[in-house]
Design a protein around this motif. Structure first.
Motif, PDB file in Angstrom:
ATOM      1  N   ALA A 415      14.806  11.504   5.776  1.00  0.00           N
ATOM      2  CA  ALA A 415      15.265  10.250   5.165  1.00  0.00           C
ATOM      3  C   ALA A 415      14.741  10.127   3.740  1.00  0.00           C
ATOM      4  N   ALA A 416      13.482  10.520   3.530  1.00  0.00           N
ATOM      5  CA  ALA A 416      12.882  10.441   2.193  1.00  0.00           C
ATOM      6  C   ALA A 416      13.550  11.402   1.219  1.00  0.00           C
ATOM      7  N   LEU A 417      13.999  12.556   1.725  1.00  0.00           N
ATOM      8  CA  LEU A 417      14.625  13.567   0.864  1.00  0.00           C
ATOM      9  C   LEU A 417      16.093  13.269   0.575  1.00  0.00           C
ATOM     10  N   THR A 418      16.660  12.346   1.338  1.00  0.00           N
ATOM     11  CA  THR A 418      18.092  12.038   1.155  1.00  0.00           C
ATOM     12  C   THR A 418      18.313  10.670   0.517  1.00  0.00           C
ATOM     13  N   GLY A 419      17.345  10.228  -0.300  1.00  0.00           N
ATOM     14  CA  GLY A 419      17.577   9.044  -1.115  1.00  0.00           C
ATOM     15  C   GLY A 419      17.106   7.728  -0.552  1.00  0.00           C
ATOM     16  N   HIS A 420      16.129   7.741   0.383  1.00  0.00           N
ATOM     17  CA  HIS A 420      15.588   6.502   0.941  1.00  0.00           C
ATOM     18  C   HIS A 420      14.094   6.413   0.657  1.00  0.00           C
ATOM     19  N   LEU A 421      13.610   5.211   0.436  1.00  0.00           N
ATOM     20  CA  LEU A 421      12.172   4.990   0.310  1.00  0.00           C
ATOM     21  C   LEU A 421      11.642   4.676   1.706  1.00  0.00           C
ATOM     22  N   VAL A 422      10.726   5.501   2.192  1.00  0.00           N
ATOM     23  CA  VAL A 422      10.201   5.370   3.554  1.00  0.00           C
ATOM     24  C   VAL A 422       8.740   4.924   3.501  1.00  0.00           C
ATOM     25  N   LEU A 423       8.434   3.864   4.230  1.00  0.00           N
ATOM     26  CA  LEU A 423       7.055   3.378   4.377  1.00  0.00           C
ATOM     27  C   LEU A 423       6.644   3.591   5.824  1.00  0.00           C
ATOM     28  N   SER A 424       5.441   4.137   6.042  1.00  0.00           N
ATOM     29  CA  SER A 424       5.016   4.351   7.422  1.00  0.00           C
ATOM     30  C   SER A 424       3.500   4.474   7.506  1.00  0.00           C
ATOM     31  N   THR A 425       2.989   4.618   8.736  1.00  0.00           N
ATOM     32  CA  THR A 425       1.555   4.782   8.969  1.00  0.00           C
ATOM     33  C   THR A 425       1.306   6.041   9.771  1.00  0.00           C
ATOM     34  N   LEU A 426       0.067   6.520   9.662  1.00  0.00           N
ATOM     35  CA  LEU A 426      -0.336   7.740  10.355  1.00  0.00           C
ATOM     36  C   LEU A 426      -1.808   7.596  10.710  1.00  0.00           C
ATOM     37  N   HIS A 427      -2.203   8.113  11.879  1.00  0.00           N
ATOM     38  CA  HIS A 427      -3.602   8.022  12.300  1.00  0.00           C
ATOM     39  C   HIS A 427      -4.378   9.234  11.806  1.00  0.00           C
ATOM     40  N   THR A 428      -4.916   9.150  10.593  1.00  0.00           N
ATOM     41  CA  THR A 428      -5.847  10.159  10.083  1.00  0.00           C
ATOM     42  C   THR A 428      -7.008   9.427   9.424  1.00  0.00           C
ATOM     43  N   ASN A 429      -8.132  10.110   9.254  1.00  0.00           N
ATOM     44  CA  ASN A 429      -9.331   9.458   8.716  1.00  0.00           C
ATOM     45  C   ASN A 429      -9.342   9.364   7.207  1.00  0.00           C
ATOM     46  N   SER A 430      -8.535  10.185   6.527  1.00  0.00           N
ATOM     47  CA  SER A 430      -8.539  10.181   5.067  1.00  0.00           C
ATOM     48  C   SER A 430      -7.132  10.427   4.548  1.00  0.00           C
ATOM     49  N   ALA A 431      -6.945  10.134   3.260  1.00  0.00           N
ATOM     50  CA  ALA A 431      -5.648  10.396   2.635  1.00  0.00           C
ATOM     51  C   ALA A 431      -5.383  11.892   2.586  1.00  0.00           C
ATOM     52  N   VAL A 432      -6.422  12.669   2.279  1.00  0.00           N
ATOM     53  CA  VAL A 432      -6.291  14.127   2.204  1.00  0.00           C
ATOM     54  C   VAL A 432      -5.866  14.716   3.555  1.00  0.00           C
ATOM     55  N   GLY A 433      -6.408  14.150   4.651  1.00  0.00           N
ATOM     56  CA  GLY A 433      -6.123  14.678   5.981  1.00  0.00           C
ATOM     57  C   GLY A 433      -4.701  14.449   6.462  1.00  0.00           C
ATOM     58  N   ALA A 434      -3.938  13.581   5.784  1.00  0.00           N
ATOM     59  CA  ALA A 434      -2.569  13.291   6.219  1.00  0.00           C
ATOM     60  C   ALA A 434      -1.649  14.491   6.022  1.00  0.00           C
ATOM     61  N   ILE A 435      -1.882  15.271   4.962  1.00  0.00           N
ATOM     62  CA  ILE A 435      -0.986  16.401   4.665  1.00  0.00           C
ATOM     63  C   ILE A 435      -1.102  17.493   5.730  1.00  0.00           C
ATOM     64  N   ILE A 456      -2.208   6.449   1.272  1.00  0.00           N
ATOM     65  CA  ILE A 456      -3.308   5.485   1.203  1.00  0.00           C
ATOM     66  C   ILE A 456      -4.146   5.629   2.476  1.00  0.00           C
ATOM     67  N   ALA A 457      -5.442   5.703   2.337  1.00  0.00           N
ATOM     68  CA  ALA A 457      -6.336   5.624   3.496  1.00  0.00           C
ATOM     69  C   ALA A 457      -7.196   4.385   3.319  1.00  0.00           C
ATOM     70  N   GLN A 458      -7.437   3.644   4.392  1.00  0.00           N
ATOM     71  CA  GLN A 458      -8.195   2.399   4.243  1.00  0.00           C
ATOM     72  C   GLN A 458      -8.982   2.031   5.487  1.00  0.00           C
ATOM     73  N   ARG A 459      -9.965   1.179   5.293  1.00  0.00           N
ATOM     74  CA  ARG A 459     -10.750   0.554   6.360  1.00  0.00           C
ATOM     75  C   ARG A 459     -10.933  -0.916   5.986  1.00  0.00           C
ATOM     76  N   LEU A 460     -11.222  -1.758   6.959  1.00  0.00           N
ATOM     77  CA  LEU A 460     -11.503  -3.168   6.689  1.00  0.00           C
ATOM     78  C   LEU A 460     -13.010  -3.407   6.793  1.00  0.00           C
ATOM     79  N   ALA A 461     -13.593  -3.926   5.724  1.00  0.00           N
ATOM     80  CA  ALA A 461     -15.033  -4.194   5.678  1.00  0.00           C
ATOM     81  C   ALA A 461     -15.281  -5.693   5.649  1.00  0.00           C
ATOM     82  N   LYS A 462     -16.334  -6.130   6.329  1.00  0.00           N
ATOM     83  CA  LYS A 462     -16.688  -7.556   6.337  1.00  0.00           C
ATOM     84  C   LYS A 462     -17.309  -7.943   5.000  1.00  0.00           C
ATOM     85  N   LYS A 463     -16.811  -9.015   4.402  1.00  0.00           N
ATOM     86  CA  LYS A 463     -17.309  -9.489   3.113  1.00  0.00           C
ATOM     87  C   LYS A 463     -18.587 -10.304   3.296  1.00  0.00           C
TER      88      LYS A 463
END
Length: 584
Positions: A415-435, A456-463
């Motif tokens: 879908a991304a290669l045929t002209g669509h912008l795709v947003l999604s999530t993946l269970h990895t610990n880092s951005a580098v690990g997604a590839i 994007i890789a992220q975690r939620l931290a208590k302020k």
């Protein structure tokens, strides 16, 4: 009883306590006279004194003790000393009782009508009373406690206890309550009130989830706030079937099914806000547990600026959202705020000229103008089959809740290669690990390098709570480790900024503003990896994590560890929170 009388004027006290000079006082009094405005408003507007300090001076002027009611938990028995209607009408509240004397907080101790009302009630009850001065804002916040969780639920349960039908709600080992009895109990007004109050206070307390769970001898109600569960209420276990049944009625679930888990949802309005509630029931040893996820439309869909991304990362994301095709991935463990980030990005993209279609499990926040579809694996409607279908719906933007398998990954890449912008999530610990993870799922490296835009890789931290934040001592080796890490920041501007900053670490010691927790609210710590031409070339050759990380660092990516340290030395989060999250 006591009654305030003027000992010194506010202007005199302002001068006496060093807030203004004699010359400034003359100028302020002239300005007050010319504009026909109170001098107190002028000193507040000009930042000469804070409102709290001004109230304290006013207390001195009136010879009335000052009380800080912020976060003060007032006993229900104390509140009963004066009726809610009278307290609200005359703007005072009882907050403590010593022997036969009730302490009463007021915003205006010179209000003769309020004083007469106090005198009348005190004489009738045979009690003494003492006035304290508090700010109008604190008073209004305290008055909300007349509608506190414990008080409102207690009142509803008292009504329930008085009703004759109460005799029919009793525990019996091995005996299941009949469907007819459950349905009747669920419709009773007191039980409806109990559920309503529990939900209202969950929303007001910023809870993300409500756990209603029967344990051995009681029914426990817990709220999840900022990722942690807190017990908020303990009720008699005998009403557990009634509460569960009421929630089932609202969620359109089967009342007589108590052996299998059920899922449902319903909508309520609280203080003018539309709240979606997702319900899950589960049979447990002591009965039936109910968990309610609170989906506040107004609080749930946030802007990127609210999520904690640094300026550089935010600009990268905003630029990537302007691309007509490609993939933007958000990675991280469960509960790291991935869905919130996706919704924030869709909120930017949402316009009349853009066809956005989502596949979610389940649909969390309803967004006007977006076509949201919930997958149903039991009937064969999965992320993969759904993707095939929505590609025929002429989409511009596709949001896939999660890439769970190779088939979904392949279709999303196509879908991304045929002209669509795709947003999604993946269970990895880092951005580098997604590839490497996507390559393991069967995506050809040369296709993946062309399809990916940003990861994007992220975690939620208590302020840290701003009201009780304090500097903490840190070992020299820890300070040196932080300095070393910050010196490796790829972005030259940020590296220079943090190389010259004095390293201080903070924590919250706990106060009434944060319920003695030391933290209030959460913020994301993140890393954003951009697919540059060099990285595309490296990715097309089946790279290792180290190859990708080395190039990402060269291109100036701020790692999650660096982002966490940046927020720690700025006093946003504690070092312990950073270390806990990056070790996950």
């Amino acid at each position: 009883m006591n009654r305030g009388f003027i000992t010194k004027t506010i202007p005199e006290l302002l001068q006496e306590n060093g807030y203004i000079t004699a010359e400034q006082l003359v100028a302020l009094e002239k300005e007050s006279s010319e504009q026909n405005r109170p001098l107190e408003k002028l000193v507040l507007e000009q930042g000469i004194i804070t409102e709290e300090d001004l109230i304290k001076l006013k207390a001195k002027a009136l010879d009335v003790p000052y009380v800080d009611l912020m976060g003060e938990q007032i006993s229900v028995d104390i509140l009963k000393e004066f009726p809610k209607k009278i307290a609200v009408q005359y703007n005072f509240i009882p907050f403590k009782k010593v022997d036969n004397c009730v302490y009463v907080a007021m915003a205006d101790p010179e209000d003769t009508r309020a004083l007469e009302a106090l005198k009348f009630i005190a004489l009738r009850k045979g009690i003494d009373w003492k006035i304290f001065l508090t700010s109008p804002a604190m008073l209004q916040e305290a008055l909300h406690q007349y509608s506190s969780l414990t008080a409102e639920v207690g009142k509803a349960l008292e009504i329930l206890k008085e009703e004759k039908e109460q005799e029919e709600i009793k525990e019996s080992k091995g005996k299941q309550i009949t469907a007819a009895e459950v349905e009747r109990i669920a419709q009773e007004a007191p039980i409806s009130k109990v559920v309503s109050v529990i939900l209202k206070h969950a929303v007001e307390g910023r809870a993300s989830d409500v756990h209603i769970e029967p344990v051995e001898k009681e029914l426990r109600v817990r709220y999840r706030v900022d990722g942690l569960l807190y017990t908020s209420l303990v009720l008699a276990k005998r009403i557990a079937p009634s509460v569960a049944a009421r929630i089932k009625v609202l969620s359109n679930l089967k009342l007589d099914e108590q052996r299998k888990p059920q899922d449902g949802r319903f909508h309520i309005d609280i203080d003018g806000k539309g709240i979606d509630l997702r319900v899950s029931t589960l049979p447990i040893a002591d009965g039936e547990k109910v968990v309610i996820r609170i989906l506040d439309k107004t609080a749930g869909i946030k802007k990127l600026t609210d999520l904690g991304f640094d300026t550089k990362s935010q600009k990268i994301l905003e630029k990537s959202l302007q691309s007509p095709y490609g993939t933007i991935l958000v990675t991280g463990p469960t509960g790291s705020g991935k869905s919130t980030t996706l919704y924030a990005m869709m909120n930017i993209l949402n316009s009349e000229g853009v066809n956005i279609i989502t596949l979610e499990d389940p649909v969390e926040y309803r967004m006007e103008g977006i076509n949201q579809s919930q997958i149903r694996p039991k009937i064969g409607y999965t992320f993969a089959s759904g993707l095939r279908s929505i590609l025929r719906q002429d989409p511009d933007v596709i949001m896939v809740g999660e890439i769970r398998d190779g088939e979904t990954a392949e279709l999303a890449t196509h879908a991304a290669l045929t002209g669509h912008l795709v947003l999604s999530t993946l269970h990895t610990n880092s951005a580098v690990g997604a590839i490497p993870r996507l390559i393991d799922m069967g995506i050809e490296p040369f296709l993946l390098s062309s399809a990916l835009n940003v990861i994007i890789a992220q975690r939620l931290a208590k302020k840290i709570c701003e009201h009780c934040k304090e500097v903490v001592e840190a070992p020299e080796n820890v300070i040196n480790d932080i300095k070393k890490e910050l010196s490796l920041i790829g972005d030259a501007t940020l590296r220079e900024k943090f190389s010259n900053i004095e390293i201080k670490l903070y924590k919250g010691k706990g106060c009434k503003h944060c319920s003695q927790k030391g933290t209030k609210g959460r913020v994301a710590i993140s890393e954003v990896l951009v697919m540059t031409p060099n990285l595309v070339q490296i990715t097309s050759k089946n790279p290792s994590d180290d190859d990708i990380l080395q190039e990402a660092t060269t291109q100036g990516m701020i790692t999650m560890k660096q982002n966490g340290f940046m927020k720690a030395v700025q006093g946003v989060i504690s070092l312990e929170e950073v270390l806990k999250l990056i070790m996950e």
